[in-house]
Design a protein around this motif. Sequence first.
Motif, short mmCIF file in Angstrom:
data_model
loop_
_atom_site.label_atom_id
_atom_site.label_comp_id
_atom_site.label_asym_id
_atom_site.label_seq_id
_atom_site.Cartn_x
_atom_site.Cartn_y
_atom_site.Cartn_z
N VAL A 188 53.03 82.92 58.49
CA VAL A 188 53.40 81.63 58.42
C VAL A 188 53.67 80.80 57.02
O VAL A 188 54.77 80.38 56.79
CB VAL A 188 52.57 80.60 59.31
N PHE A 189 52.82 81.17 56.07
CA PHE A 189 52.93 80.80 54.66
C PHE A 189 54.30 81.34 54.16
O PHE A 189 55.03 80.58 53.57
CB PHE A 189 51.71 81.26 54.07
N ARG A 190 54.26 82.65 54.34
CA ARG A 190 55.38 83.36 53.84
C ARG A 190 56.57 83.10 54.61
O ARG A 190 57.82 83.01 53.83
CB ARG A 190 55.14 85.16 53.85
N LEU A 191 56.84 82.67 55.95
CA LEU A 191 57.96 82.49 56.34
C LEU A 191 58.52 81.08 56.04
O LEU A 191 59.88 81.05 55.83
CB LEU A 191 57.92 82.76 57.97
N ILE A 192 57.65 80.27 55.90
CA ILE A 192 58.19 78.97 55.65
C ILE A 192 58.53 78.77 54.13
O ILE A 192 59.75 78.43 53.81
CB ILE A 192 57.10 77.88 55.86
N ASP A 193 58.07 79.59 53.08
CA ASP A 193 58.26 79.67 51.93
C ASP A 193 59.63 80.46 51.73
O ASP A 193 60.37 79.95 50.77
CB ASP A 193 57.03 80.47 50.96
N LEU A 194 59.83 81.39 52.44
CA LEU A 194 61.09 82.29 52.24
C LEU A 194 62.40 81.63 52.87
O LEU A 194 63.29 81.55 52.20
CB LEU A 194 60.77 83.50 53.10
N VAL A 195 62.16 81.03 53.98
CA VAL A 195 63.40 80.38 54.79
C VAL A 195 63.80 78.79 54.38
O VAL A 195 64.82 78.55 54.39
CB VAL A 195 63.16 80.42 56.30
N HIS A 196 62.50 78.20 54.20
CA HIS A 196 62.81 76.69 53.87
C HIS A 196 63.65 76.02 54.96
O HIS A 196 64.51 75.02 54.48
CB HIS A 196 63.39 76.51 52.39
N GLY A 197 63.54 76.29 56.30
CA GLY A 197 64.21 75.64 57.19
C GLY A 197 63.22 74.93 58.13
O GLY A 197 62.14 74.34 57.47
N THR A 198 63.50 74.69 59.34
CA THR A 198 62.66 74.20 60.39
C THR A 198 61.90 75.02 61.03
O THR A 198 62.18 75.77 61.86
CB THR A 198 63.69 73.52 61.20
N PHE A 199 60.40 74.89 60.70
CA PHE A 199 59.57 75.55 61.52
C PHE A 199 59.19 75.03 62.84
O PHE A 199 58.94 73.93 63.10
CB PHE A 199 58.04 75.64 60.75
N VAL A 200 59.58 75.78 63.97
CA VAL A 200 59.37 75.55 65.39
C VAL A 200 58.29 76.37 66.03
O VAL A 200 58.37 77.63 66.06
CB VAL A 200 60.65 75.64 65.96
N MET A 201 57.03 75.64 66.50
CA MET A 201 56.03 76.39 67.13
C MET A 201 55.66 75.80 68.27
O MET A 201 55.38 74.85 68.36
CB MET A 201 54.79 76.34 66.10
N ASP A 202 55.93 76.67 69.25
CA ASP A 202 55.41 76.49 70.80
C ASP A 202 54.00 76.67 70.88
O ASP A 202 53.49 77.92 70.15
CB ASP A 202 56.38 77.31 71.71
N GLU A 203 53.30 76.12 71.76
CA GLU A 203 51.92 76.35 72.20
C GLU A 203 51.02 76.21 70.83
O GLU A 203 50.28 77.03 70.48
CB GLU A 203 51.87 77.62 72.70
N ALA A 204 51.21 75.16 70.25
CA ALA A 204 50.52 74.86 68.94
C ALA A 204 49.04 74.20 69.20
O ALA A 204 48.44 73.34 68.13
CB ALA A 204 51.20 73.96 68.05
N ASP A 205 48.56 74.50 70.39
CA ASP A 205 47.24 74.00 70.80
C ASP A 205 46.18 75.38 70.57
O ASP A 205 46.31 76.30 71.08
CB ASP A 205 47.04 73.85 72.13
N PHE A 206 45.25 75.18 69.64
CA PHE A 206 44.68 76.33 69.12
C PHE A 206 43.00 75.93 69.38
O PHE A 206 42.29 77.13 69.41
CB PHE A 206 44.68 76.62 67.65
N GLY A 207 42.55 74.98 69.44
CA GLY A 207 41.15 74.63 69.65
C GLY A 207 40.50 74.72 68.40
O GLY A 207 41.02 74.93 67.46
N LYS A 208 39.24 74.89 68.55
CA LYS A 208 38.34 75.08 67.16
C LYS A 208 38.25 76.65 66.82
O LYS A 208 37.77 77.51 67.95
CB LYS A 208 37.10 74.65 67.55
N SER A 209 39.08 76.99 65.96
CA SER A 209 38.84 78.31 65.60
C SER A 209 39.25 78.59 64.05
O SER A 209 39.62 77.67 63.53
CB SER A 209 39.85 79.32 66.27
N ASP A 210 38.73 79.58 63.31
CA ASP A 210 39.35 79.86 62.07
C ASP A 210 40.81 79.90 61.74
O ASP A 210 41.41 79.15 60.81
CB ASP A 210 38.59 81.16 61.43
N LEU A 211 41.21 80.38 63.00
CA LEU A 211 42.87 80.63 62.92
C LEU A 211 43.40 79.24 62.78
O LEU A 211 44.35 78.82 61.95
CB LEU A 211 43.53 81.22 64.16
N TRP A 212 42.98 78.36 63.78
CA TRP A 212 43.50 76.90 64.04
C TRP A 212 43.19 76.32 62.46
O TRP A 212 44.07 75.28 61.96
CB TRP A 212 43.17 76.00 65.14
#
Length: 177
Positions: free
Chosen positions: A48-72
Amino acid sequence: WVHDKFEAVPYLRAIGDLGTGKSRFLQVVGSVACRPMMVGGATTSAPVFRLIDLVHGTFVMDEADFGKSDLWDELSKILTMGYSRGLTGLRAERNAKDGFDIMSYDTFGPKLLATRKRFKDDALESRCLTYTMPLLDPDEVKVPRNLGPEFRAQAQRLRNMLLLWRFRSYPRIKVGG
């Protein structure tokens, strides 16, 4: 299509129960967004870091519910800082000599999100313009199950028109006082 003229941009979020059309909302709105990057909730923060930095467009994320986790925790930091120009994410990247280099990633830009509930992080919540998806009677709403080639062609025509508008309008757009 001119988010790069601004110092900060809010995120557009669709929120609602299962079956309210959040994914379709993202698919339709995202298809006419500036350089859309469509991802599902099953991703990690590193690309995600790399993609947004590379494209500089609109980041579209479905199912952005992650709960409590290191990933979230990591993804929410990307989203929390990505609303404002100049806030970069730092990552330690392994180099060829088995050491690490510090890399800076620019996560600024518009984002479209779909969730089933509000974010627990007040800072992230404050960055969202939220559209609550209404519960609809499936017998009354005739939404096609699949968006076929005609939809994709029409979305491409709209993106082309928006890009032309950007080319013509960008120099005249003034932001701020």
